[in-house]
Design a protein around this motif. Structure first.
Motif, PDB file in Angstrom:
ATOM      1  N   ILE A 100     -34.698  48.929  49.306  1.00 35.66           N
ATOM      2  CA  ILE A 100     -33.828  48.995  50.335  1.00 35.66           C
ATOM      3  C   ILE A 100     -34.235  48.774  51.761  1.00 35.66           C
ATOM      4  O   ILE A 100     -35.007  49.352  52.069  1.00 35.66           O
ATOM      5  CB  ILE A 100     -32.893  50.163  50.173  1.00 35.66           C
ATOM      6  N   SER A 117     -27.621  56.975  55.246  1.00 35.46           N
ATOM      7  CA  SER A 117     -27.790  58.329  55.606  1.00 35.46           C
ATOM      8  C   SER A 117     -26.957  59.102  56.811  1.00 35.46           C
ATOM      9  O   SER A 117     -26.572  60.082  56.820  1.00 35.46           O
ATOM     10  CB  SER A 117     -29.368  58.430  55.950  1.00 35.46           C
ATOM     11  N   ILE A 162     -31.358  57.526  43.906  1.00 32.62           N
ATOM     12  CA  ILE A 162     -30.070  56.514  44.092  1.00 32.62           C
ATOM     13  C   ILE A 162     -28.942  57.327  43.636  1.00 32.62           C
ATOM     14  O   ILE A 162     -27.911  57.237  44.201  1.00 32.62           O
ATOM     15  CB  ILE A 162     -30.346  55.288  43.731  1.00 32.62           C
ATOM     16  N   THR A 203     -32.162  61.789  59.881  1.00 30.91           N
ATOM     17  CA  THR A 203     -32.248  60.414  59.027  1.00 30.91           C
ATOM     18  C   THR A 203     -33.674  60.132  59.226  1.00 30.91           C
ATOM     19  O   THR A 203     -34.453  59.669  58.667  1.00 30.91           O
ATOM     20  CB  THR A 203     -31.371  59.465  59.281  1.00 30.91           C
ATOM     21  N   ILE A 226     -30.374  51.570  54.403  1.00 26.40           N
ATOM     22  CA  ILE A 226     -30.553  53.371  54.278  1.00 26.40           C
ATOM     23  C   ILE A 226     -30.190  54.107  55.390  1.00 26.40           C
ATOM     24  O   ILE A 226     -29.706  55.121  55.207  1.00 26.40           O
ATOM     25  CB  ILE A 226     -32.027  53.455  53.418  1.00 26.40           C
ATOM     26  N   LEU A 272     -24.468  54.329  48.116  1.00 25.86           N
ATOM     27  CA  LEU A 272     -25.763  53.517  48.498  1.00 25.86           C
ATOM     28  C   LEU A 272     -25.974  52.218  47.485  1.00 25.86           C
ATOM     29  O   LEU A 272     -26.100  51.220  47.785  1.00 25.86           O
ATOM     30  CB  LEU A 272     -26.940  54.329  48.305  1.00 25.86           C
ATOM     31  N   LEU A 326     -36.027  60.541  51.520  1.00 26.10           N
ATOM     32  CA  LEU A 326     -34.601  60.659  51.491  1.00 26.10           C
ATOM     33  C   LEU A 326     -34.080  61.258  50.241  1.00 26.10           C
ATOM     34  O   LEU A 326     -32.943  61.181  49.974  1.00 26.10           O
ATOM     35  CB  LEU A 326     -34.315  58.867  51.174  1.00 26.10           C
TER      36      LEU A 326
END
Length: 356
Positions: free
Chosen positions: A5, A14, A332, A32, A10, A347, A48
């Motif tokens: 990604i 986030s 994910i 983030t 991302i 996402l 993440l």
């Protein structure tokens, strides 16, 4: 299966999740940035994958979305920070910024931070301190997931230590290590995927050695190098838990299972402003001389280079920043679930848009 990604995709995802959970836009960016930093360096256990648990705790109110962080100076070189149960990255970055001001004024700052939460990879803060011209040591305690040498009960955290120094040139000298054989998050991730772990990482719930990630998650991680890692973890607990005035060891709240008790994590930072020392003009060059001398060491069989602490992570970060962050399907799916609970776009949908 995995997906790679782009960073901006991302990052936007986030930030949106954390704002929906209750953070200001500025604080969402801080959290983030800390998580992306870990993934860039190849430490996905602190990256993440932590978005859901961070967001869930903020939304539940067990972490304050708008803490009233307080600062005291009991003596010229000492900074005492009360994080007011705020998000660990937010509390730690503000403590660092205040600590750098004290170090610029005084030459050195010893900062103790109490009443905080999980603050991610320590290298995020130490990198910033080094960029500001400081030698830095940072530590944090953690809820009990590790035993002490000779034990089999979970009585102390993996209590990581981070160290960094300015250096002439680009080669980093930046150590970021847990006092356990491995970061607890790597066992958590192995358990999620039903994977095995190497021998020597952990004991199961009965105190027996195990190579099962799921069994290890229910047991304890082992200290690094036996008594040495155990002793280091104890000293981190003194500086982060005892000195900060917060709770320590077995009294800390659990990140994943306790949504009532604040974690009450403690942090410690030592900042030395090199420009205020007797080696102001020579320190970075002398560290470079040291590194050059070490890199000239004759190589053992199977090795093609001598790497400094942080050099491998630096190379990973350059590569990942260009290519994007690769996440496994289970992560994910977890991110999609937390987004759905907060009324945000999944996402996976954003990834599909970028692919198209």
């Amino acid at each position: 299966m995995t997906a790679t990604i782009e960073l901006e995709t991302i990052r936007d995802f986030s930030n949106g999740v954390f704002e929906a959970a209750g953070l200001t836009g500025q604080d969402a960016v801080i959290v983030t940035d800390v998580l992306i930093h870990a993934d860039l360096r190849g430490h996905g256990s602190h990256g993440l994958t932590r978005i859901p648990i961070y967001a869930d705790r903020i939304k539940a109110g067990v972490v304050k979305a708008s803490p009233d962080i307080k600062f005291e100076r009991p003596s010229p070189g000492v900074l005492v920070v009360d994080g007011d149960n705020g998000p660990g990255p937010v509390v730690s970055l503000r403590a660092l910024e205040a600590g750098l001001e004290v170090a610029r004024e005084n030459g050195v700052c010893v900062a103790t931070v109490g009443h905080s939460n999980h603050n991610g990879a320590g290298s995020f803060y130490v990198e910033k301190a080094v960029a500001a011209g400081c030698i830095a040591i940072a530590m944090t305690n953690a809820p009990p997931s590790m035993t002490v040498f000779g034990g089999r009960q979970s009585v102390i955290g993996t209590n990581p230590i981070t160290f960094g120094t300015p250096i002439a040139g680009e080669t980093p000298v930046l150590l970021d290590m847990a006092t356990s054989v491995v970061a607890r998050g790597k066992i958590v991730e192995a358990a999620k995927r039903g994977e095995a772990i190497p021998e020597g990482w952990a004991l199961d719930a009965d105190g027996k050695p195990t190579t099962s990630g799921m069994a290890a998650e229910k047991g304890v991680v082992l200290p690094l190098s036996g008594p040495k890692g155990s002793a280091l973890a104890i000293m981190v607990e003194v500086l982060c838990g005892v000195l900060s005035g917060g709770r320590f060891a077995g009294d800390l709240g659990n990140l994943y299972s306790d949504f009532v008790t604040p974690q009450d994590i403690g942090h410690f930072m030592l900042l030395i402003d090199v420009s205020r020392t007797h080696v102001a003009g020579t320190h970075a060059d002398r560290v470079r001389e040291l590194v050059n001398a070490l890199k000239e060491c004759a190589l053992a069989d199977g090795f093609d280079a001598i790497l400094m602490p942080g050099e491998l992570e630096q190379a990973r970060a350059r590569k990942t920043r260009a290519a994007g962050i690769t996440l496994p399907d289970n992560v994910i799916a977890d991110l999609d679930a937390v987004a759905a609970g907060l009324g945000q776009r999944p996402l996976s949908g954003l990834i599909a848009e970028v692919v198209q």
